[in-house]
Design a protein around this motif. Structure first.
Motif, PDB file in Angstrom:
ATOM      1  N   PRO A 187       0.829  -1.147   0.157  1.00  0.00           N
ATOM      2  CA  PRO A 187       0.016  -0.019  -0.106  1.00  0.00           C
ATOM      3  C   PRO A 187       0.849   1.102   0.028  1.00  0.00           C
ATOM      4  O   PRO A 187       1.948   1.316   0.639  1.00  0.00           O
ATOM      5  N   LEU A 215      -8.828   2.157  -5.342  1.00  0.00           N
ATOM      6  CA  LEU A 215      -8.454   2.008  -3.978  1.00  0.00           C
ATOM      7  C   LEU A 215      -8.074   3.173  -3.060  1.00  0.00           C
ATOM      8  O   LEU A 215      -7.416   4.023  -3.710  1.00  0.00           O
ATOM      9  N   GLN A 218      -4.304   2.729   1.762  1.00  0.00           N
ATOM     10  CA  GLN A 218      -3.855   1.741   2.571  1.00  0.00           C
ATOM     11  C   GLN A 218      -4.185   0.450   1.901  1.00  0.00           C
ATOM     12  O   GLN A 218      -3.865  -0.770   2.433  1.00  0.00           O
ATOM     13  N   GLU A 219      -4.515   0.352   0.839  1.00  0.00           N
ATOM     14  CA  GLU A 219      -4.758  -0.886   0.048  1.00  0.00           C
ATOM     15  C   GLU A 219      -3.361  -1.536  -0.881  1.00  0.00           C
ATOM     16  O   GLU A 219      -3.065  -0.430  -1.574  1.00  0.00           O
ATOM     17  N   ALA A 220      -3.218  -2.639  -0.753  1.00  0.00           N
ATOM     18  CA  ALA A 220      -2.055  -3.145  -1.471  1.00  0.00           C
ATOM     19  C   ALA A 220      -2.191  -3.002  -2.715  1.00  0.00           C
ATOM     20  O   ALA A 220      -3.205  -3.117  -3.390  1.00  0.00           O
ATOM     21  N   ASN A 327     -14.942 -11.721 -15.181  1.00  0.00           N
ATOM     22  CA  ASN A 327     -14.238 -11.390 -14.113  1.00  0.00           C
ATOM     23  C   ASN A 327     -13.691 -10.079 -13.912  1.00  0.00           C
ATOM     24  O   ASN A 327     -12.870  -9.715 -12.791  1.00  0.00           O
ATOM     25  N   LYS A 329     -12.379  -6.530 -13.215  1.00  0.00           N
ATOM     26  CA  LYS A 329     -13.046  -5.478 -12.354  1.00  0.00           C
ATOM     27  C   LYS A 329     -12.772  -4.313 -12.930  1.00  0.00           C
ATOM     28  O   LYS A 329     -11.798  -3.935 -13.380  1.00  0.00           O
ATOM     29  N   ARG A 331     -15.499  -1.451 -12.224  1.00  0.00           N
ATOM     30  CA  ARG A 331     -15.814  -0.545 -10.837  1.00  0.00           C
ATOM     31  C   ARG A 331     -15.224   1.114 -10.873  1.00  0.00           C
ATOM     32  O   ARG A 331     -14.466   1.130 -10.097  1.00  0.00           O
ATOM     33  N   THR A 369      -5.176  10.093   6.089  1.00  0.00           N
ATOM     34  CA  THR A 369      -6.219   9.420   6.708  1.00  0.00           C
ATOM     35  C   THR A 369      -7.481  10.032   5.851  1.00  0.00           C
ATOM     36  O   THR A 369      -8.426   9.399   5.702  1.00  0.00           O
ATOM     37  N   GLN A 372      -8.160   7.884   3.027  1.00  0.00           N
ATOM     38  CA  GLN A 372      -8.623   6.448   3.109  1.00  0.00           C
ATOM     39  C   GLN A 372     -10.201   6.696   3.721  1.00  0.00           C
ATOM     40  O   GLN A 372     -10.751   5.919   3.001  1.00  0.00           O
ATOM     41  N   GLN A 373     -10.441   7.791   4.280  1.00  0.00           N
ATOM     42  CA  GLN A 373     -11.979   7.902   4.539  1.00  0.00           C
ATOM     43  C   GLN A 373     -12.552   8.346   3.303  1.00  0.00           C
ATOM     44  O   GLN A 373     -13.886   8.025   3.539  1.00  0.00           O
ATOM     45  N   ASP A 376     -13.290   4.721   1.986  1.00  0.00           N
ATOM     46  CA  ASP A 376     -14.068   3.656   2.611  1.00  0.00           C
ATOM     47  C   ASP A 376     -15.740   3.458   2.140  1.00  0.00           C
ATOM     48  O   ASP A 376     -15.882   2.502   2.102  1.00  0.00           O
ATOM     49  N   LYS A 379     -16.950   1.067  -0.559  1.00  0.00           N
ATOM     50  CA  LYS A 379     -16.984  -0.251  -0.418  1.00  0.00           C
ATOM     51  C   LYS A 379     -18.441  -0.685  -0.083  1.00  0.00           C
ATOM     52  O   LYS A 379     -18.889  -2.138  -0.236  1.00  0.00           O
ATOM     53  N   TYR A 380     -19.269   0.195   0.115  1.00  0.00           N
ATOM     54  CA  TYR A 380     -20.776   0.070   0.633  1.00  0.00           C
ATOM     55  C   TYR A 380     -21.625   0.667  -0.248  1.00  0.00           C
ATOM     56  O   TYR A 380     -22.861   0.820  -0.190  1.00  0.00           O
ATOM     57  N   GLN A 421     -25.179   2.421  -4.326  1.00  0.00           N
ATOM     58  CA  GLN A 421     -26.354   1.542  -3.417  1.00  0.00           C
ATOM     59  C   GLN A 421     -27.499   2.228  -3.341  1.00  0.00           C
ATOM     60  O   GLN A 421     -28.487   1.532  -3.941  1.00  0.00           O
TER      61      GLN A 421
ATOM     62  N   GLU B 189     -15.699 -14.038  -7.621  1.00  0.00           N
ATOM     63  CA  GLU B 189     -15.780 -14.740  -8.641  1.00  0.00           C
ATOM     64  C   GLU B 189     -16.485 -15.859  -8.638  1.00  0.00           C
ATOM     65  O   GLU B 189     -16.728 -16.573  -9.915  1.00  0.00           O
ATOM     66  N   LYS B 213     -12.041  -6.779   1.946  1.00  0.00           N
ATOM     67  CA  LYS B 213     -11.994  -6.263   0.672  1.00  0.00           C
ATOM     68  C   LYS B 213     -10.664  -5.593   0.440  1.00  0.00           C
ATOM     69  O   LYS B 213     -10.355  -4.918  -0.546  1.00  0.00           O
ATOM     70  N   PRO B 215      -6.936  -5.844  -0.921  1.00  0.00           N
ATOM     71  CA  PRO B 215      -6.087  -6.770  -1.618  1.00  0.00           C
ATOM     72  C   PRO B 215      -4.952  -7.460  -0.833  1.00  0.00           C
ATOM     73  O   PRO B 215      -4.320  -6.866  -0.152  1.00  0.00           O
ATOM     74  N   ASP B 362     -20.917  -6.858   4.554  1.00  0.00           N
ATOM     75  CA  ASP B 362     -20.994  -5.560   5.076  1.00  0.00           C
ATOM     76  C   ASP B 362     -20.484  -5.518   6.529  1.00  0.00           C
ATOM     77  O   ASP B 362     -19.766  -4.735   7.000  1.00  0.00           O
ATOM     78  N   GLU B 365     -16.737  -6.036   6.713  1.00  0.00           N
ATOM     79  CA  GLU B 365     -16.065  -4.864   6.207  1.00  0.00           C
ATOM     80  C   GLU B 365     -16.108  -3.656   7.367  1.00  0.00           C
ATOM     81  O   GLU B 365     -15.346  -2.829   7.553  1.00  0.00           O
ATOM     82  N   ASP B 369     -13.496  -1.435   9.197  1.00  0.00           N
ATOM     83  CA  ASP B 369     -13.308  -0.060   9.051  1.00  0.00           C
ATOM     84  C   ASP B 369     -13.454   0.733  10.420  1.00  0.00           C
ATOM     85  O   ASP B 369     -12.769   1.869  10.713  1.00  0.00           O
ATOM     86  N   LYS B 372      -9.775   0.483  12.019  1.00  0.00           N
ATOM     87  CA  LYS B 372      -8.472   0.709  11.396  1.00  0.00           C
ATOM     88  C   LYS B 372      -7.973   2.141  11.954  1.00  0.00           C
ATOM     89  O   LYS B 372      -6.965   2.669  11.415  1.00  0.00           O
ATOM     90  N   TYR B 373      -9.081   2.972  12.320  1.00  0.00           N
ATOM     91  CA  TYR B 373      -8.492   4.226  12.754  1.00  0.00           C
ATOM     92  C   TYR B 373      -8.567   4.163  14.319  1.00  0.00           C
ATOM     93  O   TYR B 373      -9.056   5.076  15.027  1.00  0.00           O
TER      94      TYR B 373
END
Lengths: 530, 526
Positions: A187, A215, A218-220, A327, A329, A331, A369, A372-373, A376, A379-380, A421, B189, B213, B215, B362, B365, B369, B372-373
Motif C-alpha cells: 500500500p 482503492l 492503505q490498500e495493497a 471477471n 474488475k 468499478r 487518513t 482513506q476515509q 471507505d 465499499k458499501y 447503493q 468470482e 476487501k 487486496p 458488510d 467490512e 473500518d 482501522k482508525y
C-alpha cells in the motif's frame, strides 16, 4: 457471405482513441497499409477537449500534461505535429483547512523548506526519498515498455520480451531491485509511513497514486500505481506537471496529424458491427452500414467487453477465457466537475500567496487518513461527503482555452462509485455538484459565488458518453491481479486475442491506463512480429 | 570461555521448542529458556480460574506441518487432535448457514442459500485444494537471499521457478490471483450468497489489520486452507485438553531427545563478541554460553531487544523498524454456567464446532473500518469455540469454557482512556455483539478474561500483539520475511539464528519456521 470485401489493408484498427492512433501510426511507420475506423465523429477517445459552454474549452476527462510517453512522442514526431507542453514547476499544491498549504515543486531544496513547516524529520528524509524512488521507478518504466512474459512459461520469446528491463535493473543493482519487488505490492500508505511522519506530507504525496485506481492508500497495490506515476511523470517526481496547450484534445490532434502524415487512412462515424473471422483467423470487419473490409490483421483499441461480447462471435472463445473476461474488475470511482468562473477563486493561504501558486495541480487531500476515509464508503456503494478533489485551472497556463477571459476549472472527484447503493447517478448529479462546490468553498471562501456554469460528468456518463465500461477510465482497475501477464486476461498479456491475427491495444492491456500511448506502441511491435 | 550448551534457544514458543527438538534429535546439547512459568508461547492452556482451563490465545490447530508431527513423533508425545469440522453462522434475519462433517449435508445447506453456489462449491474447493497443494512445497523452502543468492539461493530460485512452471498456465493464473486479490473479490468470482462469502472470507483476515476487501487477503485464506490438507484429520482440529497440549507434546519430544527446558528464565540479552553470538545473559544476572543462539521471538524482539543495534547493519535495523506488526486480534475467554443458547441453532451438535459471528460481508467490512482508525470494531467478527462441548475435562462437571477470538482491535485505542478502560469497552463490545445472536450469554458468565492486542504483547511477548509474529502481507512473505537478505533464518551476527513465526512460512501453529531454522543450523555445520 456474398458481399465482396473491400480494401487491401494490412491492418484495421478499431477505435480512434489514443492507443488506436498510436498503434496505427507505428504500423504505418513500419510500412503497413492501415485503416482506422472510429465509431464517433471525433477521434481521440478520452483525450478530448470539449467546448461545454460557448467559448470555454475543457479537457473533459484528464488534466495537465498527463503521462504520455516521451519515447512515443518523439518516435511519432508529435512536437512537429502540434503537441506543445507548457512546463509548470508545481508538482502538487496541497490545500489545508488551516490555509497552511504544502507546496511541492521540482525544486527539491525549496520543497524541503516547505516540508519543514510540518516536520523537520520529513524534510530531512525527502531528498533521499526522491533519489531512491526516482531510481527504482526507472525499473517500472522498463516494465511499462515491455511485452509481459507469458508466465509461467519462460522460453526465449519471453526472455527477449524482458529486454527493456535489462538496463534499468543492471543500473540499480540487486539490492534496489529487491526493493522494487517489495514496494510494488505494498500500500502506498505503508511505503510513505516508512519515510514520513506528517499526515499532511503523506496526504500530499499519496493522492495522485489513487487517481487511476478504485482503492484507498492503505490498500495493497497502490504502491505500484505510485511507481507507475513516478515512472511516467517525465519530470523525476511522483506526478506529472505541466499543461498541454489546447487541452488533452491537442494530444489527439497531434496524433491524428502524425498518423495521416504516415499514411494511415482515418475514418470517423464508422461504427463496427463485427469482427470477421474465417477459419479461426481474423480477416476483417463489418461496419454497421453493412460494408465489409478485409485486412491481414485486426487490432481492437476498444475495451474488452465491446471487443469480445459485441464484436466477436462467442463461438471462438473458450470457457476459461470467457470466465476471466466476465471477471474483469471495472468499478469506476471517478467523476468530473468543470466550472466556468467569473474570476479566480481566493484559496485560503496563511502567507496570502496562494494565487501565485495555483497554476499546477491543487489537491484537497489534506491528510492521508482523509484519503482513506474518502475511499471507505465506496465499499458499501456510497460516496464520501468529504471527497478527494484534484483541481486544475488550465487557463492559468493556457489562456487560449477561454475566449472571453473567464477562468476555467476542472475537478477530478474521488471516490465516486459507479455502483451506487441507494439511487442512480442521474438523480444524484446535482448532489454531486453541490458537494464539490461546497468542498471547494471550504478552502476558497466565496467560491460558490464565482460559478457561472458547471458541467458534471458522473461515472455513468463516463460509460454512456465515453464508452468506458462501468465508468472506469483505465478499461479495468489498475490492481495487482490485473497487471502484467494478468492484464487484460490471464494468459493474454501479449496484445494477442485468442483468435489468430486479432490483436488488442486499448488501456485494458499492459501497462494499463493513463494515456501513455505505450499500449499502442507495444501492440504495434507485437503485430509487426506477425 | 567454557560453553554450557551447543545451542541455546531463547523463547519456548512452539517454534522454539520445534527447533530445540530437531537439534537435540541431531545430537546437540540444547537448552530452551522460557520467560514464563510454562512453555508454548501463544499456544498455551492455563487454568486462569480454578477448574476452568482456557486456551488463552491460540485455540485451533490446522496448520501443523505433517513432517513435524511425523519426524518428532508427536502422537507418541501426547498430540491428540479432536476434529472440529462443523461451523455455524447465525444471520441477522434469524436464519443461519451451517457446515457439517457430512459433505452432502453441507451442500444441501448451501443450496438453501443459493442453488448456483452449491453447484460450483466442489469445483471451488477442488481449485483451492489444487493451488494449496501446488503452493505447499514452497512452505518447505528456505527463502533465498534475493540480494546475494549464492549457489544454494540460486538453486532454490531455480526450484521455485521450475515448480511454478510445472503448475501449468491455468493453475499459475489462479495462483497469481490468490496472491494478489482481496478475499472478497476472489470469492465473488465464484459465489453469490453473501453469507457464504462472508463465512469463507473470515479465513482471509485473521491476524491482519486488513479487511475482506483489502487486496492481499486471498493469500491469507490460502495460508489457512493449506492446513486442511494434512494428516488423518483433514480439517480444523483442537487439541484435547487445550492448545497448550500441542506445545507440551513438542516439549516432551524435545526432552526425550535430551534437550533441557527451563521456565521462569527470562533472557535479557544475547551476548555478542566480535560479531559472534556466544551465549545469553539472563534477567537474574546469570550468563550461559553456547556455540549457537537461536531466537524464537518475533523479529522486533530478536533484532531490536535481544541484541545491540551496533552489531547490526543499518539497513536491517530500518527494515525491522518498518516491519508491520499491527496486532489486530483480541481474545475473550469465558467460564460459563451452562451451554449457551443460539436460537438460530437447530442442530445442537453444531455447538461442537466453530460458531462464527460474521452474518454478512458488510458486517465484516464495517468491523474492519471501525477498527482501522485506532479503535476496535463496534460489532466485531467473532470466532467462538466451546472446547468443553467436545472435551468436558476442561471445566468442572456441567460447566463450560468458551474461547472467543476477536477481529479487530487496534494496538492503540486512546479514545477510551487508560488501558483498563480500553479493555472494558472492548470486552463489552464483544459480549454485546455475541448477545445479539446468543441472548442468554451474559447470564451464564462465571468468569471472563479479556485480552487486547497489548495484553497479548504483555503476557506472551508478541510485539504489538500480532499473533503471527508480523503481518502476513505480500511485502512480508517468503524472501521478505522478516527482511530482504535475512529470510534464511540467519542474522548478521554469526551463530545467532531466528526461528519464530516472523520467518517463513509465517504464523499459526505450524512448526514450519522452527523446523526450517533447525535444518539451516545443521546445514551450516553447527
Amino acid at each position: 457471405m456474398a458481399q465482396e470485401l473491400k480494401g487491401n489493408n494490412d491492418v484495421i484498427v478499431i477505435g480512434g482513441g489514443v492507443n488506436g492512433l498510436v498503434a496505427a501510426a507505428y504500423l504505418a511507420k513500419a510500412g503497413r497499409k492501415v485503416l482506422l475506423l472510429e465509431k464517433k465523429d471525433a477521434l481521440g477517445g478520452i483525450a478530448v477537449t470539449e467546448e461545454f459552454f460557448p467559448g470555454s474549452k475543457f479537457s473533459s476527462l484528464v488534466d495537465g500534461a498527463g503521462y504520455f510517453a516521451p519515447a512515443v512522442a518523439s518516435d511519432l514526431k508529435l512536437h512537429q505535429h502540434g503537441l506543445e507542453i507548457v512546463p509548470v514547476d508545481t508538482i502538487v499544491y496541497s490545500l489545508q483547512p488551516s490555509g497552511q498549504n504544502l507546496l511541492i515543486t521540482q525544486d527539491v531544496s525549496a520543497t524541503v523548506e516547505e516540508i519543514a513547516k510540518f516536520s523537520a524529520e520529513d524534510a530531512r528524509a525527502y531528498p533521499k526519498f526522491v533519489e531512491l524512488l526516482g531510481k527504482i521507478s526507472a525499473v517500472v518504466a522498463g516494465i511499462m515498455h515491455m511485452t509481459p512474459p507469458d508466465l509461467p512459461e519462460i522460453g526465449w520469446e519471453n526472455l527477449l520480451n524482458l529486454r527493456p528491463l535489462i538496463k534499468p535493473v543492471r543500473k540499480i543493482g540487486r539490492v534496489d531491485f529487491a526493493e522494487v519487488l517489495r514496494v510494488m505490492p505494498m500500500p502506498v500508505a505503508d511505503l510513505l509511513n516508512e519515510w514520513f511522519e506528517s499526515e499532511i506530507v503523506k496526504g500530499a504525496i499519496a493522492a495522485s497514486a489513487l487517481l487511476n485506481t478504485s482503492l484507498g492508500p492503505q490498500e495493497a497495490g497502490t504502491g505500484y500505481n505510485f511507481l507507475f506515476n513516478w515512472a511516467g511523470s517525465n519530470n523525476g517526481f511522483f506526478r506529472s506537471s505541466g499543461n498541454i496547450v489546447g487541452g488533452m484534445g491537442a494530444l489527439s490532434e497531434a496524433l491524428v496529424n502524425a498518423a495521416k502524415k504516415l499514411g494511415v487512412e482515418l475514418r470517423s462515424n464508422s461504427p463496427i458491427d463485427k469482427i470477421l473471422v474465417s477459419n479461426g483467423i481474423a480477416s476483417g470487419v463489418e461496419l454497421s452500414s453493412g460494408d465489409q473490409y478485409s485486412a491481414k490483421a485486426v487490432v481492437s483499441a476498444t475495451d474488452l467487453h465491446t471487443t469480445f461480447m459485441k464484436l466477436v462471435d462467442p463461438y471462438y472463445l473458450d470457457q476459461t477465457f470467457v470466465r476471466h473476461l466476465e471477471n474483469i474488475k471495472y468499478r469506476g470511482t471517478t467523476a468530473r466537475v468543470h466550472y466556468v468562473l467569473t474570476e479566480l477563486p481566493g484559496f485560503r493561504a496563511v502567507n496570502g500567496e496562494a494565487q501565485k501558486l495555483i497554476s499546477g495541480h491543487l489537491q484537497i487531500s489534506p491528510t492521508i487518513t482523509y484519503l482513506q476515509q474518502a475511499y471507505d464508503p465506496v465499499k458499501y456503494g456510497r460516496y464520501s461527503e468529504d471527497p478527494y478533489l484534484d483541481i486544475f485551472i488550465p487557463t492559468l497556463s493556457d489562456p487560449s482555452l477561454s475566449s472571453d477571459g473567464a477562468q476555467l476549472m476542472s475537478v477530478t472527484v474521488k471516490f465516486m462509485p459507479y455502483h451506487l447503493q441507494d439511487g442512480k447517478w442521474d438523480s444524484t448529479r446535482d448532489d454531486l455538484a453541490r458537494l464539490v462546490t461546497n468542498k471547494i468553498t471550504e478552502y476558497a471562501p466565496g467560491f460558490e459565488k464565482l460559478v457561472k456554469h458547471q458541467k458534471v460528468i458522473t461515472p455513468l456518463d463516463l460509460e454512456r458518453d465515453y464508452d468506458l465500461p462501468e465508468g472506469n477510465l483505465t478499461h479495468g482497475e489498475m490492481t495487482l491481479d490485473q497487471f502484467m501477464w494478468m492484464r487484460p486476461i490471464p494468459g493474454y498479456g501479449q496484445y494477442r486475442a485468442p483468435i489468430k491475427n486479432l490483436y488488442l491495444c486499448s488501456a485494458a492491456t499492459h501497462p494499463g491506463g493513463g494515456i501513455t500511448g505505450i499500449n499502442g506502441k507495444n501492440a504495434a511491435r507485437e503485430i509487426l512480429k506477425g | 570461555m567454557n560453553k554450557d550448551f551447543d545451542v541455546i534457544v531463547v523463547g519456548g514458543g512452539h517454534n522454539g521448542l520445534t527447533t530445540a527438538a530437531y537439534l537435540a534429535k541431531a545430537g546437540k546439547k540444547v537448552l530452551v529458556l522460557e520467560r514464563r512459568y510454562l512453555v508454548g508461547g501463544a499456544a498455551v492452556s492455563e487454568e486462569i480460574y480454578p477448574g476452568f482451563i482456557y486456551t488463552v490465545c491460540s485455540y485451533v490447530v490446522s496448520l501443523l506441518r505433517p513432517e513435524v508431527i511425523q519426524e518428532l513423533e508427536l502422537y507418541k508425545h501426547g498430540l491428540h487432535l479432536l476434529p472440529t469440522d462443523s461451523g455455524f453462522i447465525p444471520m441477522e434475519n434469524g436464519d443461519y448457514l451451517a457446515r457439517y462433517p457430512d459433505h452432502a449435508r453441507s451442500l444441501d445447506e448451501i443450496r438453501r442459500h443459493s442453488l448456483r453456489d452449491a453447484d460450483v462449491h466442489d469445483e471451488f474447493d477442488n481449485m483451492l485444494y489444487e493451488i494449496a497443494f501446488a503452493v505447499k512445497p514452497i512452505l518447505g523452502y528456505t527463502p533465498p537471499n534475493l540480494t546475494n543468492p549464492g549457489l544454494s539461493g540460486t538453486q532454490t530460485l531455480n526450484r521455485f521457478r521450475k515448480h511454478l512452471q510445472s503448475l501449468g498456465k491455468e493453475k499459475f493464473h489462479w495462483f497469481t490471483k490468490i496472491m494478489t486479490m482481496s478475499v472478497y473479490d476472489f470469492l465473488s468470482e465464484w459465489f453469490e450468497s453473501d453469507v457464504l462469502i462472508s463465512s469463507i472470507s473470515l479465513n482471509g483476515i485473521i491476524g491482519t489489520m486488513l479487511g475482506i476487501k483489502s487486496p492481499g487477503t486471498a493469500y491469507v485464506l490460502l495460508h489457512h486452507y493449506m492446513g486442511e490438507l494434512d494428516g488423518a484429520y483433514s480439517a480444523w482440529a483442537s487439541q484435547k485438553g487445550g492448545t497448550g497440549g500441542v506445545s507440551e507434546a513438542i516439549a516432551s519430544a524435545a526432552r526425550s531427545y535430551g534437550s533441557e527446558i527451563r521456565v521462569n528464565a527470562p533472557v535479557k540479552q544475547v551476548i555478542v563478541k566480535n560479531g559472534r553470538a556466544i551465549g545469553v545473559a539472563l534477567e537474574n544476572g546469570d550468563e550461559l554460553y553456547a556455540d549457537i543462539v537461536v531466537s524464537g521471538a518475533d523479529p522486533y524482539v530478536t533484532f531490536r531487544k535481544l541484541v545491540d543495534e551496533k552489531d547490526l547493519p543499518t539497513e536491517l535495523v530500518e527494515s525491522i523498524d518498518n516491519f508491520k506488526f499491527r496486532g489486530s486480534s483480541g481474545k475473550v475467554n469465558l467460564s460459563l454456567d451452562a451451554l449457551p443458547d443460539f436460537p438460530a441453532m437447530k442442530d445442537k451438535s453444531l455447538m461442537q464446532g466453530g460458531i462464527y459471528i460474521c452474518p454478512s460481508t458488510d458486517f465484516m467490512e464495517q468491523a474492519y473500518d471501525d477498527a482501522k482508525y485506532d479503535d476496535f470494531s463496534k460489532r466485531p467478527f467473532l470466532e467462538c469455540v466451546i472446547p468443553t462441548a467436545v472435551d468436558p475435562s476442561m471445566a468442572p462437571p456441567g460447566k463450560h469454557v468458551m474461547s472467543i477470538f476477536v477481529q479487530w482491535a487496534s494496538y492503540n485505542m486512546p479514545k477510551y482512556g487508560d488501558r483498563d478502560q480500553q479493555r472494558e469497552a472492548f470486552g463489552n463490545a464483544v459480549l454485546d455483539t455475541l448477545a445479539e445472536f446468543c441472548p442468554n450469554i451474559k447470564d451464564l458468565i462465571l468468569h471472563q478474561q479479556v485480552l487486547t492486542p497489548w495484553d497479548i504483547e504483555d503476557s506472551i511477548g508478541l510485539t504489538q500483539g500480532n499473533i503471527f509474529g508480523g503481518e502476513l502481507t505480500l511485502d512480508q512473505l517468503f524472501f521478505f520475511r522478516p527482511a530482504i537478505g535475512w529470510a534464511d533464518y540467519k542474522t548478521p551476527i554469526r551463530n545467532y539464528y531466528q526461528c519464530g513465526s516472523g520467518t517463513h512460512p509465517g504464523g499459526g501453529i505450524t512448526g514450519g519456521p522452527g523446523r526450517l531454522a533447525a535444518l539451516r543450523i545443521l546445514k551450516d555445520g553447527a
